[in-house]
Design a protein around this motif. Sequence first.
Motif, mmCIF file in Angstrom:
data_model
loop_
_atom_site.group_PDB
_atom_site.id
_atom_site.type_symbol
_atom_site.label_atom_id
_atom_site.label_comp_id
_atom_site.label_asym_id
_atom_site.label_seq_id
_atom_site.Cartn_x
_atom_site.Cartn_y
_atom_site.Cartn_z
ATOM 1 N N PRO A 18 0.817 -1.223 0.000
ATOM 2 C CA PRO A 18 0.000 0.000 0.000
ATOM 3 C C PRO A 18 0.845 1.266 0.000
ATOM 4 O O PRO A 18 0.483 2.261 -0.639
ATOM 5 C CB PRO A 18 -0.832 -0.143 1.280
ATOM 6 N N ALA A 19 1.974 1.241 0.704
ATOM 7 C CA ALA A 19 2.829 2.434 0.743
ATOM 8 C C ALA A 19 3.428 2.731 -0.630
ATOM 9 O O ALA A 19 3.535 3.898 -1.042
ATOM 10 C CB ALA A 19 3.937 2.228 1.782
ATOM 11 N N GLN A 20 3.839 1.702 -1.336
ATOM 12 C CA GLN A 20 4.407 1.905 -2.677
ATOM 13 C C GLN A 20 3.354 2.444 -3.633
ATOM 14 O O GLN A 20 3.645 3.298 -4.479
ATOM 15 C CB GLN A 20 4.980 0.586 -3.189
ATOM 16 N N LYS A 21 2.112 1.977 -3.513
ATOM 17 C CA LYS A 21 1.039 2.493 -4.372
ATOM 18 C C LYS A 21 0.789 3.968 -4.080
ATOM 19 O O LYS A 21 0.611 4.779 -5.004
ATOM 20 C CB LYS A 21 -0.236 1.676 -4.168
ATOM 21 N N ARG A 22 0.781 4.333 -2.752
ATOM 22 C CA ARG A 22 0.565 5.741 -2.403
ATOM 23 C C ARG A 22 1.712 6.602 -2.912
ATOM 24 O O ARG A 22 1.502 7.724 -3.398
ATOM 25 C CB ARG A 22 0.428 5.880 -0.884
ATOM 26 N N TRP A 23 2.926 6.064 -2.836
ATOM 27 C CA TRP A 23 4.089 6.825 -3.309
ATOM 28 C C TRP A 23 3.988 7.102 -4.798
ATOM 29 O O TRP A 23 4.206 8.226 -5.247
ATOM 30 C CB TRP A 23 5.362 6.040 -3.003
ATOM 31 N N LEU A 24 3.644 6.079 -5.578
ATOM 32 C CA LEU A 24 3.551 6.257 -7.029
ATOM 33 C C LEU A 24 2.418 7.216 -7.387
ATOM 34 O O LEU A 24 2.570 8.077 -8.263
ATOM 35 C CB LEU A 24 3.338 4.907 -7.708
ATOM 36 N N ALA A 25 1.281 7.100 -6.696
ATOM 37 C CA ALA A 25 0.159 7.991 -6.984
ATOM 38 C C ALA A 25 0.482 9.430 -6.641
ATOM 39 O O ALA A 25 -0.089 10.371 -7.241
ATOM 40 C CB ALA A 25 -1.079 7.525 -6.218
ATOM 41 N N GLY A 26 1.392 9.633 -5.686
ATOM 42 C CA GLY A 26 1.733 10.990 -5.287
ATOM 43 C C GLY A 26 2.832 11.638 -6.106
ATOM 44 O O GLY A 26 3.251 12.764 -5.788
ATOM 45 N N GLN A 27 3.324 10.990 -7.141
ATOM 46 C CA GLN A 27 4.402 11.543 -7.954
ATOM 47 C C GLN A 27 3.925 12.594 -8.953
ATOM 48 O O GLN A 27 4.745 13.243 -9.602
ATOM 49 C CB GLN A 27 5.120 10.420 -8.701
ATOM 50 N N GLY A 28 2.600 12.749 -9.091
ATOM 51 C CA GLY A 28 2.077 13.757 -10.010
ATOM 52 C C GLY A 28 2.255 13.418 -11.472
ATOM 53 O O GLY A 28 2.198 14.315 -12.331
ATOM 54 N N LEU A 29 2.464 12.164 -11.754
ATOM 55 C CA LEU A 29 2.631 11.736 -13.148
ATOM 56 C C LEU A 29 1.268 11.578 -13.817
ATOM 57 O O LEU A 29 0.300 11.157 -13.176
ATOM 58 C CB LEU A 29 3.388 10.411 -13.203
ATOM 59 N N PRO A 30 1.168 11.913 -15.108
ATOM 60 C CA PRO A 30 -0.115 11.724 -15.807
ATOM 61 C C PRO A 30 -0.438 10.230 -15.918
ATOM 62 O O PRO A 30 0.456 9.383 -15.950
ATOM 63 C CB PRO A 30 0.130 12.348 -17.181
ATOM 64 N N VAL A 31 -1.726 9.929 -15.971
ATOM 65 C CA VAL A 31 -2.181 8.543 -16.067
ATOM 66 C C VAL A 31 -2.942 8.372 -17.378
ATOM 67 O O VAL A 31 -3.864 9.149 -17.677
ATOM 68 C CB VAL A 31 -3.089 8.162 -14.874
ATOM 69 N N ALA A 32 -2.551 7.397 -18.164
ATOM 70 C CA ALA A 32 -3.216 7.132 -19.448
ATOM 71 C C ALA A 32 -4.598 6.544 -19.221
ATOM 72 O O ALA A 32 -4.903 6.003 -18.152
ATOM 73 C CB ALA A 32 -2.373 6.179 -20.293
ATOM 74 N N THR A 33 -5.411 6.658 -20.239
ATOM 75 C CA THR A 33 -6.769 6.103 -20.150
ATOM 76 C C THR A 33 -6.739 4.586 -20.085
ATOM 77 O O THR A 33 -7.564 3.967 -19.400
ATOM 78 C CB THR A 33 -7.597 6.550 -21.367
ATOM 79 N N HIS A 34 -5.782 3.985 -20.788
ATOM 80 C CA HIS A 34 -5.691 2.526 -20.836
ATOM 81 C C HIS A 34 -4.235 2.105 -20.705
ATOM 82 O O HIS A 34 -3.313 2.943 -20.703
ATOM 83 C CB HIS A 34 -6.256 1.986 -22.153
ATOM 84 N N SER A 35 -4.026 0.798 -20.616
ATOM 85 C CA SER A 35 -2.683 0.217 -20.634
ATOM 86 C C SER A 35 -2.492 -0.441 -21.995
ATOM 87 O O SER A 35 -3.187 -1.407 -22.315
ATOM 88 C CB SER A 35 -2.530 -0.827 -19.520
ATOM 89 N N THR A 36 -1.594 0.082 -22.800
ATOM 90 C CA THR A 36 -1.489 -0.350 -24.196
ATOM 91 C C THR A 36 -0.181 -1.094 -24.446
ATOM 92 O O THR A 36 0.813 -0.926 -23.727
ATOM 93 C CB THR A 36 -1.581 0.852 -25.143
ATOM 94 N N VAL A 37 -0.197 -1.893 -25.508
ATOM 95 C CA VAL A 37 0.995 -2.602 -25.984
ATOM 96 C C VAL A 37 0.971 -2.579 -27.505
ATOM 97 O O VAL A 37 -0.088 -2.497 -28.130
ATOM 98 C CB VAL A 37 1.036 -4.068 -25.486
ATOM 99 N N GLY A 38 2.145 -2.683 -28.122
ATOM 100 C CA GLY A 38 2.237 -2.776 -29.575
ATOM 101 C C GLY A 38 2.007 -1.446 -30.272
ATOM 102 O O GLY A 38 1.768 -0.403 -29.644
ATOM 103 N N VAL A 39 2.063 -1.515 -31.588
ATOM 104 C CA VAL A 39 1.809 -0.354 -32.445
ATOM 105 C C VAL A 39 0.904 -0.801 -33.582
ATOM 106 O O VAL A 39 0.789 -1.988 -33.877
ATOM 107 C CB VAL A 39 3.117 0.242 -33.013
ATOM 108 N N ILE A 40 0.260 0.156 -34.230
ATOM 109 C CA ILE A 40 -0.638 -0.125 -35.344
ATOM 110 C C ILE A 40 0.097 0.160 -36.651
ATOM 111 O O ILE A 40 0.502 1.298 -36.913
ATOM 112 C CB ILE A 40 -1.920 0.724 -35.252
ATOM 113 N N THR A 41 0.273 -0.876 -37.451
ATOM 114 C CA THR A 41 0.934 -0.737 -38.749
ATOM 115 C C THR A 41 0.034 -1.141 -39.907
ATOM 116 O O THR A 41 0.242 -0.705 -41.036
ATOM 117 C CB THR A 41 2.214 -1.593 -38.795
ATOM 118 N N GLY A 42 -0.951 -1.998 -39.647
ATOM 119 C CA GLY A 42 -1.834 -2.473 -40.712
ATOM 120 C C GLY A 42 -2.759 -1.377 -41.216
ATOM 121 O O GLY A 42 -3.152 -0.470 -40.469
#
Length: 707
Positions: free
Chosen positions: A303-327
Motif C-alpha cells: 500500500p505504501a508503494q502504491k501511495r508513493w507512485l500515486a503521489g508523484q504527479g505523473l499523468p495517467v493514461a486512459t488505458h494500458s497499451t501494448v504494440g503499435v498499429i501498422t496495418g
Amino acid sequence: MTQPAHLYVPVKDAPVPWPDDDVPVLRNRPVRLGTDTSLLSHFGDDVWNVRPAHRDAHTDVGHLNLLVFPGALRRQFRTVLLAALDHPQPVEPGGRQRPAEYIGIGSLPMLVRGLRLFAHWMHAQDRGQITDVTGHDLDTYLRHVIGTSTPPRLKANAVSALRTLWLFRDVLPAPCRLATGFPWAGKAANELVGHRAAGGENKRPRIHEDTMEALLAWSLHMVEQIGPDIRDAWQEYAALCRGEHPSQAIYTGTTGPRLQKYADFCRRTGTPLPGTSGPDGPGINYGHVLRLIGMDDKGQFSPAQKRWLAGQGLPVATHSTVGVITGRIQGSPWRDSPLTVAELPGLWRRLIGALFTVVCYLSGMRPGEVLSLRRDCRGADETTGQLVIHGHRGKGYDRAPDTPEFAEPTRPWVVVEVVHQATALLESLHAQPYLFPAQLRTGVFRPSTTHARTCHSINRDIADFAAWVNQTFRRADGSAPIPDDPSGNLNSSRFRRTLAHFIVRRPRGLIAAALQYGHVDTKVTLNYAGAPDTEWLQDVAVEKLELVLEQISDDAQRLAAGEHVSGPSADEYRRRITEVVDFPGRTVISPRSAARLLAGTDPQVHHGEGMTCVWRSETAACRAARLTQGLPEPAGPDESECRSTCTNLAFTDRDIAHRKQDLRGWEAAASDPLAPQPLRDRASAQAERITSLVHRHEQNRTEGASK
C-alpha cells in the motif's frame, strides 16, 4: 421374442478374475503423445478420464462417471466398461461388423448411458447379478425401453448397449456374463424400437454468398493487415510477463528500486503511467506497472508503494497499451490507437477464428482435420511444386493416437498461398504443438500440450470475429461489413458445402485477395480425386446437379419465349435443351445418387462470357489447343483457350447483349486519341469482329423468321 434362455458356458475353462482397483483403465489403449500418465484413471476411480485415448485433439470427450450406476451393481458394470476398453468388440452372430475393432473412445459415453438404463432396471427388478437376467427378463426390459419417454435414437442405443454387454461375455467374470442367447437376433436395434434413422443427405444449409464473401474478405484482412499487429502486441505482452522484454533490462534489484527507476523514466520521457478505467476516471494499473518493471510474477506493490507512485504527479493514461498499429485498411490505419491489455485475449480468439476460416474454407478440409493440424504442417510437393498442408484424416474406424512406436501417416491437402500465410501467422502466435490450441494460457483442464480447440469453441470464435468486425468497421453506406446469414449462425461445418456451391457457380472476376474460385476448385478437387474420402466430390456433385437443373429450366423457358440462338452449334443447343427439359426426374436420396443423376442429365451446355459452349470433346478447339501444348485433356470447356472458330459455339440473345456492351468499350478505345496506335488498332479489330458477330446473329434471326 429372444432366443430361448440358456446358461452360457465360457469357452475358456479358467475363470476370469475381477480387476484390481489400481489397474489403469487405458492400459490397452494408446494415449496421445505428451499425456501425463501419472494422471490417468484407474479401475477403482469413480470417474474415468478416457479423453487421452481419443485420436482427435479437438474432441471434448466427456469423462465416464461410474456413480450413475446403482451401488450394488457398480463393480459389475465397471468391469464391463473395462472389458470394452481392453478388448476388441466381438462380431455379432451373423453380423457384418469388421473384426478386431475397438469401440471408439467417443462412443463410450453413449455405452455408459445405455448400460445405466439397464442397470437401474435390474436394480428395480431386484436382479443382483447380470448373469441372473433371463431371456424373459430381456423381453420385459425391451418393453420397458420402448415405453420410456426418451428419444427413439436413445432407445435404439439402449438395445445396442445390451447387445454389447452380451458380446463381451468371454472376457468377463461369471457374475457379469449375460447368460442368454444373443438378444433379439435377426432384428436391428432401430427396428426393435421403431426408430427410423435419418438418411445420409447433407442437410446443412450453405452460408449465403453475401455473408461468405464478406467473412472471407475480412478474414484475409486479418491475415494480411490486422493479424500481424495483434500478434506483435501479444508477443510484447507475453515477453513483459516473462520479464524478457528489452525495455526491462534497465531494472534490477527489488521492487522498490525498480519502481523508483520507472517513475524517473516516465518523468524524464513524458510517458504517462498505464491506466485502467474507473467511475471517477482512469486510475493507475498497478498490475501492468509490475509487468513493465519485470516483477509480474514476483510479488505485488505494498500500500505504501502504491501511495508513493500515486503521489508523484505523473499523468495517467486512459488505458494500458501494448504494440503499435501498422496495418492499413483501404489506405488508412485500421485503428487509431494501440491495443489495450484488456483487449488482447478477445482479439487473440477473434484472430484464431479468422485464421481458421481461411484455412478451413480454402482447403476443403473438415473442421476437425483443421483443428488437429500441428506446427510445421506447411510444405510443397517435390514434383509439382504445389503448396500443401500435411494433416491427418478426420474419419476412419482404425484411427488411434500416435505413439512412440507408431504414428499414423499424414496426408497432404493442396492449398493456395494465403493458407500458408495463415498457418505461418498461427505458428507465430504461440509455442503450442497444435495450430489451434485448446486454451490461450496453459491449464490443467484440456491442456494445450495435448488438446486443440473444440468445434464448439472455434464456431464461437468465428461468430465473435464477425460481430467484432461489424462493431468496429462500417461500409461507406453505414451498413455492417459482414451481413447476417439468413440460414442461421455461422458454423464451420457449413464451409465445405458453401465452397462447393461457389466453385460450381464460378462467379466472374476475383474474390477477395485475388483468389479465383476456379483456382481453389482445381486444388481442392485434386485433394479428393482418387482418395477414399469422396464426400467432398459428392458435395460438388449435388451443387452441380442443382445448377444444371436451374440452367435447363431457364434455357427452356427462354427458348419457348422466342430467344434466338445462332452460331455453328445453334441447332444442337436447341435439341439438347428440348430433350433434357422433358426428363421427368428422380428422387435424390443421397449425394452419390446425385452424381449418378448428373451423369445422365447434364446436357453439357456451358454458358460463358458472351458465348455458349455446346460441348463435344472431339470438336472442341480448346481441347486441341491444350493437347498441342502437352497439357492434360480437359473434362469440359476451358474458356481461357476458347477460339472464335470453334464449331462448339452458339450465341443466345443474352450472349449478344453482353457482346454489345463489350463493343461500346472497344469502340471507345479505338477512338481514344491518347492511346498508342497499336492499342487503337487492336481495339478496332476487336470492335469489327464483334460487329460482324452481332450482324450474323441478327441476320440469322431475320432469315429464320422469313422461312
